[in-house]
Design a protein around this motif. Structure first.
Motif, PDB file in Angstrom:
ATOM      1  N   ARG A   2       0.850  -1.190   0.000  1.00 25.07           N
ATOM      2  CA  ARG A   2       0.000   0.000   0.000  1.00 25.07           C
ATOM      3  C   ARG A   2       0.885   1.240   0.000  1.00 25.07           C
ATOM      4  O   ARG A   2       1.904   1.272   0.701  1.00 25.07           O
ATOM      5  CB  ARG A   2      -0.891   0.045   1.241  1.00 25.07           C
ATOM      6  CG  ARG A   2      -2.023  -0.925   1.217  1.00 25.07           C
ATOM      7  CD  ARG A   2      -2.945  -0.779   2.414  1.00 25.07           C
ATOM      8  NE  ARG A   2      -2.226  -0.558   3.652  1.00 25.07           N
ATOM      9  CZ  ARG A   2      -2.579   0.330   4.588  1.00 25.07           C
ATOM     10  NH1 ARG A   2      -3.641   1.066   4.444  1.00 25.07           N
ATOM     11  NH2 ARG A   2      -1.869   0.457   5.685  1.00 25.07           N
ATOM     12  N   VAL A   3       0.482   2.207  -0.792  1.00 25.03           N
ATOM     13  CA  VAL A   3       1.178   3.483  -0.809  1.00 25.03           C
ATOM     14  C   VAL A   3       0.159   4.603  -0.683  1.00 25.03           C
ATOM     15  O   VAL A   3      -0.999   4.449  -1.067  1.00 25.03           O
ATOM     16  CB  VAL A   3       2.024   3.697  -2.089  1.00 25.03           C
ATOM     17  CG1 VAL A   3       3.124   2.653  -2.208  1.00 25.03           C
ATOM     18  CG2 VAL A   3       1.162   3.720  -3.339  1.00 25.03           C
ATOM     19  N   MET A   4       0.602   5.715  -0.121  1.00 25.27           N
ATOM     20  CA  MET A   4      -0.202   6.926  -0.127  1.00 25.27           C
ATOM     21  C   MET A   4       0.445   7.858  -1.134  1.00 25.27           C
ATOM     22  O   MET A   4       1.662   8.029  -1.142  1.00 25.27           O
ATOM     23  CB  MET A   4      -0.272   7.585   1.238  1.00 25.27           C
ATOM     24  CG  MET A   4      -1.134   8.846   1.212  1.00 25.27           C
ATOM     25  SD  MET A   4      -1.577   9.452   2.838  1.00 25.27           S
ATOM     26  CE  MET A   4      -2.969   8.399   3.205  1.00 25.27           C
ATOM     27  N   ALA A  37      -8.638  -1.071 -12.310  1.00 27.18           N
ATOM     28  CA  ALA A  37      -7.443  -1.911 -12.195  1.00 27.18           C
ATOM     29  C   ALA A  37      -7.254  -2.461 -10.787  1.00 27.18           C
ATOM     30  O   ALA A  37      -6.309  -3.212 -10.536  1.00 27.18           O
ATOM     31  CB  ALA A  37      -6.212  -1.111 -12.615  1.00 27.18           C
ATOM     32  N   GLY A  38      -8.136  -2.094  -9.862  1.00 31.15           N
ATOM     33  CA  GLY A  38      -8.011  -2.563  -8.487  1.00 31.15           C
ATOM     34  C   GLY A  38      -6.916  -1.871  -7.710  1.00 31.15           C
ATOM     35  O   GLY A  38      -6.456  -2.380  -6.689  1.00 31.15           O
ATOM     36  N   VAL A  81      -4.951   6.409  -1.718  1.00 31.94           N
ATOM     37  CA  VAL A  81      -4.332   5.211  -1.163  1.00 31.94           C
ATOM     38  C   VAL A  81      -4.433   4.164  -2.254  1.00 31.94           C
ATOM     39  O   VAL A  81      -5.532   3.892  -2.753  1.00 31.94           O
ATOM     40  CB  VAL A  81      -5.031   4.736   0.127  1.00 31.94           C
ATOM     41  CG1 VAL A  81      -4.422   3.432   0.615  1.00 31.94           C
ATOM     42  CG2 VAL A  81      -4.955   5.809   1.205  1.00 31.94           C
ATOM     43  N   TRP A  82      -3.285   3.647  -2.665  1.00 32.56           N
ATOM     44  CA  TRP A  82      -3.221   2.680  -3.758  1.00 32.56           C
ATOM     45  C   TRP A  82      -2.689   1.349  -3.251  1.00 32.56           C
ATOM     46  O   TRP A  82      -1.804   1.304  -2.383  1.00 32.56           O
ATOM     47  CB  TRP A  82      -2.285   3.162  -4.862  1.00 32.56           C
ATOM     48  CG  TRP A  82      -2.751   4.349  -5.638  1.00 32.56           C
ATOM     49  CD1 TRP A  82      -3.975   4.947  -5.609  1.00 32.56           C
ATOM     50  CD2 TRP A  82      -1.968   5.094  -6.574  1.00 32.56           C
ATOM     51  NE1 TRP A  82      -4.003   6.012  -6.477  1.00 32.56           N
ATOM     52  CE2 TRP A  82      -2.782   6.131  -7.089  1.00 32.56           C
ATOM     53  CE3 TRP A  82      -0.661   4.982  -7.039  1.00 32.56           C
ATOM     54  CZ2 TRP A  82      -2.331   7.042  -8.032  1.00 32.56           C
ATOM     55  CZ3 TRP A  82      -0.206   5.896  -7.977  1.00 32.56           C
ATOM     56  CH2 TRP A  82      -1.034   6.917  -8.472  1.00 32.56           C
ATOM     57  N   ASN A  83      -3.178   0.262  -3.843  1.00 30.67           N
ATOM     58  CA  ASN A  83      -2.640  -1.078  -3.642  1.00 30.67           C
ATOM     59  C   ASN A  83      -1.884  -1.445  -4.913  1.00 30.67           C
ATOM     60  O   ASN A  83      -2.503  -1.585  -5.969  1.00 30.67           O
ATOM     61  CB  ASN A  83      -3.775  -2.076  -3.389  1.00 30.67           C
ATOM     62  CG  ASN A  83      -4.493  -1.799  -2.097  1.00 30.67           C
ATOM     63  OD1 ASN A  83      -3.869  -1.747  -1.046  1.00 30.67           O
ATOM     64  ND2 ASN A  83      -5.791  -1.595  -2.157  1.00 30.67           N
ATOM     65  N   VAL A  84      -0.564  -1.567  -4.797  1.00 29.84           N
ATOM     66  CA  VAL A  84       0.294  -1.836  -5.954  1.00 29.84           C
ATOM     67  C   VAL A  84       1.238  -2.990  -5.634  1.00 29.84           C
ATOM     68  O   VAL A  84       1.428  -3.346  -4.473  1.00 29.84           O
ATOM     69  CB  VAL A  84       1.099  -0.572  -6.348  1.00 29.84           C
ATOM     70  CG1 VAL A  84       0.181   0.515  -6.884  1.00 29.84           C
ATOM     71  CG2 VAL A  84       1.915  -0.042  -5.182  1.00 29.84           C
ATOM     72  N   ARG A  85       1.833  -3.563  -6.686  1.00 24.31           N
ATOM     73  CA  ARG A  85       2.808  -4.643  -6.490  1.00 24.31           C
ATOM     74  C   ARG A  85       4.074  -4.124  -5.819  1.00 24.31           C
ATOM     75  O   ARG A  85       4.640  -4.775  -4.946  1.00 24.31           O
ATOM     76  CB  ARG A  85       3.188  -5.277  -7.824  1.00 24.31           C
ATOM     77  CG  ARG A  85       2.126  -6.159  -8.433  1.00 24.31           C
ATOM     78  CD  ARG A  85       2.629  -6.855  -9.698  1.00 24.31           C
ATOM     79  NE  ARG A  85       3.199  -5.931 -10.664  1.00 24.31           N
ATOM     80  CZ  ARG A  85       2.490  -5.227 -11.562  1.00 24.31           C
ATOM     81  NH1 ARG A  85       1.185  -5.351 -11.610  1.00 24.31           N
ATOM     82  NH2 ARG A  85       3.090  -4.415 -12.414  1.00 24.31           N
ATOM     83  N   ASP A  86       4.522  -2.945  -6.269  1.00 25.02           N
ATOM     84  CA  ASP A  86       5.781  -2.389  -5.781  1.00 25.02           C
ATOM     85  C   ASP A  86       5.838  -0.905  -6.127  1.00 25.02           C
ATOM     86  O   ASP A  86       4.919  -0.374  -6.765  1.00 25.02           O
ATOM     87  CB  ASP A  86       6.973  -3.144  -6.387  1.00 25.02           C
ATOM     88  CG  ASP A  86       6.916  -3.247  -7.907  1.00 25.02           C
ATOM     89  OD1 ASP A  86       6.344  -2.351  -8.566  1.00 25.02           O
ATOM     90  OD2 ASP A  86       7.447  -4.238  -8.445  1.00 25.02           O
ATOM     91  N   ILE A 109       4.926   9.911  -3.412  1.00 24.19           N
ATOM     92  CA  ILE A 109       4.490   8.533  -3.164  1.00 24.19           C
ATOM     93  C   ILE A 109       5.231   8.015  -1.941  1.00 24.19           C
ATOM     94  O   ILE A 109       6.465   8.011  -1.922  1.00 24.19           O
ATOM     95  CB  ILE A 109       4.786   7.627  -4.376  1.00 24.19           C
ATOM     96  CG1 ILE A 109       4.185   8.229  -5.643  1.00 24.19           C
ATOM     97  CG2 ILE A 109       4.285   6.212  -4.112  1.00 24.19           C
ATOM     98  CD1 ILE A 109       4.684   7.578  -6.918  1.00 24.19           C
ATOM     99  N   ARG A 110       4.472   7.550  -0.945  1.00 27.79           N
ATOM    100  CA  ARG A 110       5.084   7.045   0.285  1.00 27.79           C
ATOM    101  C   ARG A 110       4.464   5.705   0.638  1.00 27.79           C
ATOM    102  O   ARG A 110       3.241   5.585   0.712  1.00 27.79           O
ATOM    103  CB  ARG A 110       4.830   8.019   1.440  1.00 27.79           C
ATOM    104  CG  ARG A 110       5.333   9.432   1.206  1.00 27.79           C
ATOM    105  CD  ARG A 110       6.682   9.703   1.807  1.00 27.79           C
ATOM    106  NE  ARG A 110       6.755   9.399   3.211  1.00 27.79           N
ATOM    107  CZ  ARG A 110       6.469  10.274   4.184  1.00 27.79           C
ATOM    108  NH1 ARG A 110       6.059  11.494   3.891  1.00 27.79           N
ATOM    109  NH2 ARG A 110       6.580   9.903   5.443  1.00 27.79           N
ATOM    110  N   PRO A 111       5.299   4.687   0.871  1.00 29.46           N
ATOM    111  CA  PRO A 111       4.765   3.388   1.274  1.00 29.46           C
ATOM    112  C   PRO A 111       4.306   3.395   2.730  1.00 29.46           C
ATOM    113  O   PRO A 111       4.880   4.097   3.573  1.00 29.46           O
ATOM    114  CB  PRO A 111       5.946   2.433   1.081  1.00 29.46           C
ATOM    115  CG  PRO A 111       7.158   3.287   1.135  1.00 29.46           C
ATOM    116  CD  PRO A 111       6.759   4.664   0.680  1.00 29.46           C
ATOM    117  N   PHE A 112       3.257   2.615   2.988  1.00 30.33           N
ATOM    118  CA  PHE A 112       2.821   2.395   4.370  1.00 30.33           C
ATOM    119  C   PHE A 112       3.744   1.378   5.012  1.00 30.33           C
ATOM    120  O   PHE A 112       4.292   0.504   4.336  1.00 30.33           O
ATOM    121  CB  PHE A 112       1.407   1.803   4.389  1.00 30.33           C
ATOM    122  CG  PHE A 112       0.308   2.807   4.177  1.00 30.33           C
ATOM    123  CD1 PHE A 112      -0.314   3.404   5.259  1.00 30.33           C
ATOM    124  CD2 PHE A 112      -0.130   3.127   2.898  1.00 30.33           C
ATOM    125  CE1 PHE A 112      -1.355   4.311   5.063  1.00 30.33           C
ATOM    126  CE2 PHE A 112      -1.145   4.030   2.698  1.00 30.33           C
ATOM    127  CZ  PHE A 112      -1.761   4.628   3.786  1.00 30.33           C
TER     128      PHE A 112
END
Length: 119
Positions: A2-4, A37-38, A81-86, A109-112
């Motif tokens: 997850r990233v913001m 794209a989810g 808030v995005w759900n991404v592979r990387d 872009i900042r990862p949780f």
């Protein structure tokens, strides 16, 4: 992961200037693509910092600070808030985003933190 994704504020957004109808439509299409794209879990636009408050902590003490907060470029005007592979996938989606402001602007872009970070 997850990233913001932060949409950084500008002088225009801090003055409360609303995006053009064309920009709102372009951002709507981008959000639809993210959702299809989810990727998109949440998102929204924020009112200018002139309508915000901060609560400053010092030990047991609390102090309320009224906006606006400067500089504009260090503030946040919106987020996703995005759900991404990387992170690479997050960057690719961010590069597809319409420019969110009438002039120069930035996304951050900042990862949780994830559970594995606390093992």
């Amino acid at each position: 992961m997850r990233v913001m994704v932060f949409v950084k504020a500008t002088a225009d957004s801090e003055r409360g200037e609303m995006p053009s109808a064309d920009l709102l439509a372009a951002m709507g299409r981008f959000n639809e693509d993210l959702a299809a794209a989810g990727i998109m879990a949440d998102g929204g636009g924020l009112k200018p910092t002139s309508q915000g408050r901060r609560v400053a902590f010092d030990g047991d003490g609390r102090r309320v600070i009224d906006g606006p907060f400067a500089p504009a470029s260090e503030q946040v005007a919106g987020f996703w808030v995005w759900n991404v592979r990387d992170m690479a996938e997050a960057v690719e989606w961010a590069k597809r985003c319409p420019n969110p402001m009438p002039g120069p602007s930035e996304l951050e872009i900042r990862p949780f933190y994830e559970d594995a970070d606390f093992a």
